[in-house]
Design a protein around this motif. Structure first.
Motif, PDB file in Angstrom:
ATOM      1  N   SER A 134      23.339  17.712  24.124  1.00 43.45           N
ATOM      2  CA  SER A 134      24.374  16.821  23.594  1.00 43.45           C
ATOM      3  C   SER A 134      25.097  16.147  24.755  1.00 43.45           C
ATOM      4  CB  SER A 134      25.389  17.624  22.783  1.00 43.45           C
ATOM      5  OG  SER A 134      26.609  16.919  22.650  1.00 43.45           O
ATOM      6  N   GLY A 135      25.471  14.908  24.573  1.00 44.29           N
ATOM      7  CA  GLY A 135      26.238  14.213  25.597  1.00 44.29           C
ATOM      8  C   GLY A 135      27.739  14.319  25.371  1.00 44.29           C
ATOM      9  N   ILE A 158      34.309   5.387  23.437  1.00 44.69           N
ATOM     10  CA  ILE A 158      32.968   5.275  24.020  1.00 44.69           C
ATOM     11  C   ILE A 158      31.939   5.791  23.021  1.00 44.69           C
ATOM     12  CG2 ILE A 158      33.879   5.697  26.349  1.00 44.69           C
ATOM     13  CD1 ILE A 158      31.620   8.316  24.939  1.00 44.69           C
ATOM     14  N   TYR A 159      30.664   5.508  23.286  1.00 47.01           N
ATOM     15  CA  TYR A 159      29.603   6.162  22.525  1.00 47.01           C
ATOM     16  C   TYR A 159      28.401   6.374  23.424  1.00 47.01           C
ATOM     17  CZ  TYR A 159      26.880   1.799  21.995  1.00 47.01           C
ATOM     18  OH  TYR A 159      26.139   0.669  22.228  1.00 47.01           O
ATOM     19  N   THR A 160      27.601   7.358  23.055  1.00 48.67           N
ATOM     20  CA  THR A 160      26.319   7.553  23.700  1.00 48.67           C
ATOM     21  C   THR A 160      25.249   7.268  22.656  1.00 48.67           C
ATOM     22  OG1 THR A 160      25.839   9.832  23.065  1.00 48.67           O
ATOM     23  CG2 THR A 160      27.344   9.526  24.910  1.00 48.67           C
ATOM     24  N   PHE A 161      24.085   6.894  23.108  1.00 53.97           N
ATOM     25  CA  PHE A 161      22.936   6.736  22.204  1.00 53.97           C
ATOM     26  C   PHE A 161      21.721   6.998  23.090  1.00 53.97           C
ATOM     27  CE2 PHE A 161      20.568   3.494  19.266  1.00 53.97           C
ATOM     28  CZ  PHE A 161      19.852   4.533  18.701  1.00 53.97           C
ATOM     29  N   GLY A 162      21.202   8.202  23.000  1.00 53.80           N
ATOM     30  CA  GLY A 162      20.097   8.564  23.874  1.00 53.80           C
ATOM     31  C   GLY A 162      19.411   9.823  23.393  1.00 53.80           C
ATOM     32  N   PRO A 163      18.361  10.223  24.127  1.00 46.14           N
ATOM     33  CA  PRO A 163      17.600  11.392  23.707  1.00 46.14           C
ATOM     34  C   PRO A 163      18.325  12.700  23.990  1.00 46.14           C
ATOM     35  CG  PRO A 163      16.704  10.471  25.740  1.00 46.14           C
ATOM     36  CD  PRO A 163      17.809   9.572  25.319  1.00 46.14           C
ATOM     37  N   THR A 164      18.168  13.655  23.107  1.00 49.20           N
ATOM     38  CA  THR A 164      18.683  15.009  23.282  1.00 49.20           C
ATOM     39  C   THR A 164      17.565  15.976  22.892  1.00 49.20           C
ATOM     40  OG1 THR A 164      19.666  14.794  21.105  1.00 49.20           O
ATOM     41  CG2 THR A 164      21.139  14.524  22.955  1.00 49.20           C
ATOM     42  N   ALA A 219      11.851  18.556  18.721  1.00 56.08           N
ATOM     43  CA  ALA A 219      12.304  19.107  19.999  1.00 56.08           C
ATOM     44  C   ALA A 219      12.982  18.028  20.831  1.00 56.08           C
ATOM     45  CB  ALA A 219      11.125  19.703  20.762  1.00 56.08           C
ATOM     46  N   GLU A 220      12.601  16.780  20.572  1.00 56.12           N
ATOM     47  CA  GLU A 220      13.187  15.628  21.281  1.00 56.12           C
ATOM     48  C   GLU A 220      13.592  14.604  20.230  1.00 56.12           C
ATOM     49  OE1 GLU A 220      10.709  13.973  24.472  1.00 56.12           O
ATOM     50  OE2 GLU A 220      11.248  11.967  23.799  1.00 56.12           O
ATOM     51  N   PHE A 221      14.852  14.251  20.211  1.00 53.77           N
ATOM     52  CA  PHE A 221      15.321  13.304  19.201  1.00 53.77           C
ATOM     53  C   PHE A 221      16.474  12.496  19.772  1.00 53.77           C
ATOM     54  CE2 PHE A 221      19.166  15.738  18.059  1.00 53.77           C
ATOM     55  CZ  PHE A 221      18.832  16.970  18.598  1.00 53.77           C
TER      56      PHE A 221
END
Lengths: 481, 481
Positions: free
Chosen positions: B204-205, B219-225, B238-240
């Motif tokens: 998680s970011g 702010i926001y994040t939008f990326g892989p976790t 496992a990756e989303f």
């Protein structure tokens, strides 16, 4: 939500109304003037406290870094540099900031010091400006491609393939390192690992991007990529974001046109949407350059440099022509280059690229048609020239002060040629079966390129260390926060 | 570029002009009618070949999957379902596709089969529609936040912290597993690892997002976790990709308002920009449901369901009230739940969430104020209620058919309370020093949430297996391509 963001208030014409602001104290002068920033803008709003009628205990807590809520009337400001300010009626301390301990003081801190406290540096004007520009560039990238009907593909981060050979990779594993499973022959048994095989972090989404381009036509990726190289330079990160478009039915010319259009579009977008931030960064750079000898200062300031790039056509030069220019160049003749250019086939070093871009052409340069031997296996092979020299349809875009901003190529769509090249460089066919299917079933000319996003941010912000343009840099021996 | 994309041509009114199209053959009927798709749209364009005057050898190579270039006149079509077609003057095969070997035939393939050939499934109508919708949703996410002056932060993927405890983590390393460095005491010496310590892929970011929110406000994040859990379900990867906004000066109400607004905005955006794709997916789902008994079919079709969500206010219910509803519910009374709800404090299972959303309220539900013991340490602690029960300002948004779409909370801004809670759950203070600085210097109320992007895509596309809405799914024992 009861409060208004400072960015809105500073644009407001409606004096006389009651407003509530929440933000952090930047400075507090004369027991009276609070500069408040809430991050919505580089600029602070001034709140004027009636200190004679405010509790002494509260006044003492108005320290740099404290979070406060201020309620009052928005009035025309008599001060310089601001149209409005707040006449405070009510002030609440939301969170204190002990001035003895708070690392950010209202003075100039070095970038090196701020890197150590990367979690707090966002609270400075410089980093507010940098990350607003980064944000604008990221949105511009998505908007550029969305407007042109490109499909945004999230290619995988964890990969079982190491085919591109773009660099050293990080292993991803859930194996217990203190108790590694072994096969009968004593090797580590990756069948027991999470994915049932050895996996790494991706160095590029290109190969998967090609799969998608051969279905959607035009796609792009925009995500993190990784290199486990032990490069402690101002240009390298172990984790960075990359933009990789891939287009079916594009040749190298189309590819160059798109890359040039993209770069100009996003730079222009940043100039249009972040004028204050870029002006701030321009002044920061001018200040910084004052300490340099005249000869080392830039001819153009940041804004001039950005306009120069968007207003001039990038110079397109073949590798072969570039070698001729370099061979005859002064620094080569006078043996000032560390690596002298003696013959066709030499790999270009940073000093050569800089000479071409900064001294010879004085603008962004697209170098094309590199020798086959120094480029990747998947690049389209040209017919050998009259002297039998073999080149590929590669293109690198070189930027002043940055070096390689873009690397791309038309791809080899011919299955036989691709297989031959893979065999030459030792890539096993069976591992790439899925990739080769694009050449087996409905192959077509296609092309693509990659843009290092942080290098783009470096260029547009005028910063010089790549660690200053990504929120939390990952570099050798450093993964703080 | 000489060709025009099919999407443009199908919208064109200008019959009579000469056009060039490049794409892949979907079908070839009667030695005459080629359905060509170039990925720009779900729809094919029909190209009509004058087979009597076309080379027999070329005609034979017009097979499903072959890449072709067609030049001809755009004419009004006499066929059903299309306004225009191309009267072919010239046809070129760009890349063959051996019909004996090409895995995609012009017939219905199962989703399971297509998952095996994920690199080719993009060439089907279903996956064209799914990834166009995914693309639209991704752009809508960025546009929503950009329009509201949120700063897009790229929080790190490789992290040295494992504080959130959101799940099992993947190790990232460059150590040679066959020759692990050891300290004097025999432990693995992570000082020798790339980052000089043990590192993992982020789950998680959020924590880094909080640092940024306490400077930029929104702010926001939008990326892989990543989650290294051995969950082989239709809901887990496992990756989303995850969207994580974080806002200073927001309380739980503001947080819920923003989450609801975001979900409605992006769903509406997809409906507006992908009407054909969603219509296609609606019909696909209706077809699929025909094989189910009447009782198991959805009451609403896909489009109705999406409209229902954007037109109704999400139901906001406290955990405590939800427990009462569940206790008195039929499936609890009749012991149909696998986990019976007996007392306050129980963690809700998927069956309970589905009951609340699908049977009881029949719309998206926001559950708030969960027991402190079953939620994360960083959530803001409520005052104990009259019975001394301790809850936190958490909120989960539950969607029909999906379960948890959003998880969020107001954050605990009080340093002492946070430290006490961290000690209780065993998180060492020294590892979180950087995070705690947000509570030491200018702390303020703030809140945020996370949206699982693939769950959102599942909901909007009406697909049921999460592996079908990400290009190359990573799941236990599977990291192909």
């Amino acid at each position: 939500m009861e409060h208004t963001r400072i960015k809105q208030l500073l644009l407001s014409e409606e004096t006389g109304k009651e407003v509530i602001v929440k933000g952090w104290v930047r400075t507090f002068r004369n027991n009276q003037f609070i500069a408040i920033n809430d991050g919505s803008t580089l600029h602070n709003i001034q709140a004027v406290v009636d200190f004679e009628h405010t509790d002494e205990a509260v006044l003492k807590r108005i320290t740099t870094g404290a979070a406060i809520r201020v309620k009052g009337e928005l009035v025309a400001s008599l001060g310089k540099g601001q149209r409005v300010e707040i006449k405070v009626a009510e002030i609440t301390i939301l969170g204190d900031s002990d001035p003895e301990k708070y690392p950010l003081q209202p003075k100039k801190h070095s970038l090196e010091f701020l890197r150590e406290i990367a979690h707090l540096r966002f609270r400075t004007g410089t980093f507010n400006a940098i990350f607003k520009v980064r944000n604008a560039l990221a949105f511009a990238v998505n908007k550029f491609f969305n407007d042109r009907d490109f499909v945004y593909m999230h290619t995988p981060i964890i990969t079982g393939s190491d085919a591109e050979g773009a660099g050293e990779m990080f292993r991803v594993t859930t194996l217990d390192l203190n108790n590694l499973p072994r096969t009968e022959s004593g090797d580590i048994d990756f069948k027991e690992d999470f994915f049932g095989k050895s996996t790494n972090l991706t160095v590029s989404g290109q190969l998967e991007g090609e799969l998608a381009a051969m279905a959607f036509g035009n796609i792009y990726t925009f995500g993190p990529t990784f290199r486990a190289e032990n490069s402690n330079t101002t240009r390298h990160l172990a984790e960075f974001w990359m933009i990789e478009p891939e287009m079916a039915f594009y040749d190298l010319e189309d590819n160059m046109d798109l890359a040039e259009e993209l770069l100009k579009y996003v730079i222009n977008y940043a100039l249009k949407t972040c004028p204050d931030e870029i002006e701030f960064l321009r002044n920061r750079l001018l200040d910084e350059e004052k300490s340099k000898p005249q000869a080392e200062r830039s001819e153009l300031d940041l804004v001039e440099k950005l306009h120069f790039v968007i207003e001039n056509r990038f110079e397109r030069v073949s590798y072969t022509d570039a070698i001729e220019i370099l061979k005859r160049s002064k620094p080569n003749q006078k043996k000032q280059f560390k690596y002298l250019i003696e013959a066709w086939g030499a790999d270009l070093q940073s000093e050569h690229e800089r000479f071409l871009v900064e001294k010879h052409f004085k603008k962004p340069v697209i170098l094309t048609d590199y020798p086959r031997e120094i480029k990747s296996f998947y690049m389209k092979q040209n017919e050998p020239d009259a002297q039998g020299r073999q080149t590929v349809r590669a293109m690198d875009i070189l930027f002043p002060g940055i070096g390689e901003m873009v690397g791309g190529s038309q791809r080899e769509e011919n299955l036989e040629k691709l297989l031959t090249r893979m065999a030459e460089v030792g890539i096993p066919e069976e591992e790439m079966d899925w990739f080769l299917d694009t050449r087996r079933f409905g192959s077509a000319p296609h092309a693509g390129f990659g843009v290092g996003f942080e290098r783009l941010v470096l260029f547009v912000t005028g910063m010089t260390n790549i660690r200053d343009v990504i929120p939390f840099p990952r570099t050798p021996k450093s993964a703080a926060f």
